[in-house]
Design a protein around this motif. Structure first.
Motif, PDB file in Angstrom:
ATOM      1  N   VAL B  80      34.369  40.745  37.936  1.00  0.00           N
ATOM      2  CA  VAL B  80      35.799  40.922  37.648  1.00  0.00           C
ATOM      3  C   VAL B  80      36.641  40.641  38.905  1.00  0.00           C
ATOM      4  CG1 VAL B  80      35.798  43.414  38.152  1.00  0.00           C
ATOM      5  CG2 VAL B  80      37.472  42.473  36.554  1.00  0.00           C
ATOM      6  N   ASP B  81      37.739  39.939  38.726  1.00  0.00           N
ATOM      7  CA  ASP B  81      38.711  39.720  39.793  1.00  0.00           C
ATOM      8  C   ASP B  81      39.658  40.919  39.766  1.00  0.00           C
ATOM      9  OD1 ASP B  81      41.153  39.110  41.087  1.00  0.00           O
ATOM     10  OD2 ASP B  81      40.966  36.973  40.637  1.00  0.00           O
ATOM     11  N   LEU B  82      39.542  41.801  40.765  1.00  0.00           N
ATOM     12  CA  LEU B  82      40.256  43.079  40.692  1.00  0.00           C
ATOM     13  C   LEU B  82      41.770  42.909  40.790  1.00  0.00           C
ATOM     14  CD1 LEU B  82      37.712  45.199  42.726  1.00  0.00           C
ATOM     15  CD2 LEU B  82      38.424  45.671  40.373  1.00  0.00           C
ATOM     16  N   GLY B  83      42.231  41.859  41.450  1.00  0.00           N
ATOM     17  CA  GLY B  83      43.676  41.596  41.489  1.00  0.00           C
ATOM     18  C   GLY B  83      44.186  41.148  40.129  1.00  0.00           C
ATOM     19  N   ALA B  84      43.499  40.162  39.560  1.00  0.00           N
ATOM     20  CA  ALA B  84      43.917  39.647  38.245  1.00  0.00           C
ATOM     21  C   ALA B  84      43.788  40.730  37.176  1.00  0.00           C
ATOM     22  CB  ALA B  84      43.072  38.430  37.873  1.00  0.00           C
ATOM     23  N   ALA B  86      44.130  44.036  37.533  1.00  0.00           N
ATOM     24  CA  ALA B  86      45.259  44.977  37.634  1.00  0.00           C
ATOM     25  C   ALA B  86      46.528  44.345  37.071  1.00  0.00           C
ATOM     26  CB  ALA B  86      45.466  45.407  39.091  1.00  0.00           C
ATOM     27  N   ARG B  87      46.746  43.077  37.386  1.00  0.00           N
ATOM     28  CA  ARG B  87      47.955  42.406  36.880  1.00  0.00           C
ATOM     29  C   ARG B  87      47.909  42.247  35.361  1.00  0.00           C
ATOM     30  NH1 ARG B  87      47.113  39.838  41.925  1.00  0.00           N
ATOM     31  NH2 ARG B  87      45.949  38.107  41.063  1.00  0.00           N
ATOM     32  N   LEU B 143      44.446  41.190  46.199  1.00  0.00           N
ATOM     33  CA  LEU B 143      44.508  42.368  45.331  1.00  0.00           C
ATOM     34  C   LEU B 143      45.934  42.670  44.875  1.00  0.00           C
ATOM     35  CD1 LEU B 143      42.195  44.829  47.299  1.00  0.00           C
ATOM     36  CD2 LEU B 143      41.608  43.525  45.233  1.00  0.00           C
ATOM     37  N   VAL B 144      46.915  42.186  45.652  1.00  0.00           N
ATOM     38  CA  VAL B 144      48.303  42.623  45.493  1.00  0.00           C
ATOM     39  C   VAL B 144      49.049  41.756  44.479  1.00  0.00           C
ATOM     40  CG1 VAL B 144      50.521  42.801  46.722  1.00  0.00           C
ATOM     41  CG2 VAL B 144      48.393  43.577  47.814  1.00  0.00           C
ATOM     42  N   ASP B 145      49.900  42.378  43.690  1.00  0.00           N
ATOM     43  CA  ASP B 145      50.873  41.672  42.865  1.00  0.00           C
ATOM     44  C   ASP B 145      52.104  41.421  43.738  1.00  0.00           C
ATOM     45  OD1 ASP B 145      52.691  40.728  41.069  1.00  0.00           O
ATOM     46  OD2 ASP B 145      52.521  42.396  39.669  1.00  0.00           O
ATOM     47  N   VAL B 331      51.543  55.060  40.992  1.00  0.00           N
ATOM     48  CA  VAL B 331      51.740  53.612  40.922  1.00  0.00           C
ATOM     49  C   VAL B 331      50.462  52.985  40.362  1.00  0.00           C
ATOM     50  CG1 VAL B 331      53.388  53.700  42.821  1.00  0.00           C
ATOM     51  CG2 VAL B 331      50.977  53.202  43.300  1.00  0.00           C
ATOM     52  N   GLY B 332      50.424  51.668  40.304  1.00  0.00           N
ATOM     53  CA  GLY B 332      49.313  50.990  39.639  1.00  0.00           C
ATOM     54  C   GLY B 332      47.996  51.026  40.395  1.00  0.00           C
ATOM     55  N   GLY B 333      47.519  52.222  40.722  1.00  0.00           N
ATOM     56  CA  GLY B 333      46.181  52.398  41.258  1.00  0.00           C
ATOM     57  C   GLY B 333      45.994  51.810  42.645  1.00  0.00           C
TER      58      GLY B 333
END
Lengths: 434, 434
Positions: B80-84, B86-87, B143-145, B331-333
């Motif tokens: 899993v791509d953890l940035g994608a 979360a987004r 990881l960041v949006d 916030v978003g984790g």
């Protein structure tokens, strides 16, 4: 003595994504929906209210409305203090943790508060706009939750604003009843529509008496320029064309993109960036202050996603916006919108409500009409959004005549949906979904 | 190849209101709760996550977590791509309407994102802080949006910050493993406690090695002065005493009340007003800039209720706060907190996380330790809140030694509750509630 005996909640969804009605750069496939409730009394009419969503998560809003039921059942709608009632929902010491005053819990509070207004106005035999307009300045001030506002506006200043508007109330009621309240239409501008459809609907809007239309932007830059150019050619130079980016841009991109669109004289840019970002709106507004063809500003507008009065307050304090776009269901219902109307007068910024969706036109017309009669006293540069979707599902749908909202005369908040619509579009088990 | 096969959700509530633990001026009777989930795979450990609430509405958060399940089931935790990922949760085009990125849906996204981090770190055999600290600067940036951040911080600037911290990582991991990360304690300061209990617990805190404690304020003004005075006398001049008003004041009241408390040398005032009010925090901070006994500032802190990175960004841009108080579940984790840690470095403001509640200490320690190793590289003026409640319900509870958090060594996010606690405190049918 009457009493609210029960609350029924509904998850109602319309499959609008099938036709790309309502499509924009951030919301490509909305299914317009309502988390809906009915307050039943032991005596007389029911109170109807809802919050608007665009599909998934409508069930979460319904669960949030269910969590507020204990604050409603047992109240007497003839003696309820509407200010204290609204504050009881938004200040529950445990539920407040889930916001505070934002997101799902605040959408739910809006639904419940608006249902109570529908009920109270029906029992008084008045449409909500008229019920509000018949309150005294003191009664109006008491509707507001003043917490977090006093650095910008005090209750005493609000009283002054309301008292200054008192003498002309009767004249303005007469004018409103005669001519209605100006509307603008977003129907031509959805992102999923073809160029031909945009041109056809833009021309139709002008023929129907609208003096302002709105187009969605924010996906492909070249598409935006082409669509604005053909729309401008279709309607001529006198019609205002507002643009709406639905939060797609960061600051630099918003400024660059709007400068590309400036030659076609956009009236405002709505939601250029995050609705939480006061400072970004201020930066964008400042950068576009002389970008219009005549050297004037491209106006900045936002509000449909602004979480509450505290964020609106800051947008005004920071000179971040030219247009305040209240939404009937995003903030805490009628009460919090009264606060925002007062703030807008204090800072001299016109209010042009967000509408469309399901039933948002039906509700918000009442707030702008109240504003005209008893708060700002003005229609100058003020228009209420109009979208011709889904009105057929309401018992007292909005009426548009020559580009104006006709003042509602039926008692209540125009909020009640037809029983057969509630049944047909019930999600997931109604006939429209199975 | 592994796959997430199912998600189970729980409504867990502890009846903490019975003892007034956790009582403050805005939250008089919290029942500390968790909307909890378990990600099960076909191969290996489960991933655990939760969001924290204070009672009513925990069921609404659980419903919101349920709405996110379709984004999780079927994913492979090893690829899993953890940035994608979360987004995908925060940008679902329909669910986004309910925020965006705030309130119930964002609390739910935090729970799900954090559960995925627990799972991924367990599979890698590392505690989350160490898993993060072993990522490259490029991986951390991904990881960041970045949406809505680039007017304050660009991905390239973030890379520079992270690369500057790279050389010392190994030394800081060794230091952290040896000495732990500094904590402060709020246990003496709950508003429901008697003066005697405040004094006793404050002295105990110092004896236990803490160099900072925190007191709740914001209800009765005379009580606040008396309690701070006796606490100051109990701990002496060298111990930092932070104050927390839990959003009770408007701007003018915050300034007046803090000037009354200034003679007793408060270290910071936390949540003086609405967490949405960037401009109010800036005004309060400015007014208190020389109010300390030595002519220095009384610091302003906030964050546990700050909705997302966009609001934190503005608090920093506006010089509104001296202390950034991240929360692991608001916030978003992990992902959004990484963004906030980077913003804090850019603006030179220390991060002192909010914790307490249920399991917030367990989670957020990982984020501060990662910050020390790979982001800010500093512990100066940085402390993680510690409250000694409810740790016994966790399989890998925090360990405090000489006023420091001991670095966790077990794989994962320290998020897993004991199965018997999940059963006993299940609401409303668990034995603790029936």
């Amino acid at each position: 003595m009457a009493v609210i005996t029960s609350v029924d909640t509904y998850d109602v969804r319309f499959p609008t994504s099938r036709d790309l009605d309502g499509s924009d750069a951030m919301n490509p496939d909305p299914d317009y929906s309502a988390a809906y409730l009915v307050l039943s009394t032991d005596d007389g009419p029911d109170g109807h209210g809802f919050t608007f969503t665009i599909g998934r998560g409508n069930d979460v809003c319904r669960a949030a409305i269910d969590a507020l039921v204990p604050y409603v059942v047992g109240l007497d709608p003839d003696t309820v203090d509407l200010g204290a009632f609204a504050r009881s929902l938004t200040h529950d010491s445990q539920l407040r943790w889930l916001g505070p005053e934002k997101g799902v819990m605040h959408l739910a509070a809006a639904a419940v508060i608006n249902a109570m207004w529908d009920l109270v106005a029906k029992r008084a035999g008045k449409p909500v706009w008229r019920y509000l307009a018949d309150l005294s300045p003191e009664q109006i001030v008491d509707l507001v939750d003043w917490r977090y506002l006093t650095d910008a506006l005090t209750p005493d200043e609000a009283l002054e604003i309301l008292r200054a508007a008192e003498p002309g109330r009767a004249d303005r009621i007469a004018r409103l009843t005669e001519r209605g309240y100006p509307a603008y239409t977003t129907s031509p501008g959805w992102l999923g529509y073809s160029d031909d459809k945009v041109v056809r609907l833009a021309r139709q809007a002008v023929a129907d008496g609208f003096t302002q239309i709105k187009l969605k932007v924010g996906a492909d830059a070249a598409d935006d320029v082409r669509r604005l150019k053909i729309a401008r050619e279709a309607v001529g130079p006198q019609i205002r064309i507002a643009l709406d980016a639905n939060q797609r841009w960061d600051v630099a991109e918003a400024v660059d993109r709007m400068r590309e669109l400036a030659p076609y004289d956009p009236w405002w840019i709505e939601e250029p960036t995050s609705p939480d970002d006061v400072l970004a709106h201020a930066a964008i507004r400042s950068a576009l202050a002389t970008s219009a063809p005549d050297g004037g500003p491209i106006r900045v507008a936002t509000g449909e996603h602004v979480a509450n009065r505290v964020v609106f307050k800051q947008l005004l304090q920071a000179d971040a916006i030219d247009v305040v776009q209240i939404d009937a269901c995003r903030v805490g219902g009628v009460n919090e919108n009264v606060a925002i109307l007062l703030l807008a007068v204090k800072y001299g910024v016109p209010v042009c409500p967000h509408a469309g969706g399901v039933g948002l036109c039906e509700l918000v017309q009442h707030l702008s009409m109240f504003d005209f009669v008893a708060v700002s006293g003005s229609m100058r540069d003020r228009v209420v959004e109009y979208v011709d979707h889904l009105h057929e599902h309401f018992l007292d749908p909005v009426v548009i005549k020559d580009g104006h909202y006709v003042a509602p005369s039926a008692p209540g908040f125009s909020a009640a949906m037809r029983p057969e619509s509630l049944a047909t579009y019930a999600y997931p088990d109604g006939p429209a979904w199975v």
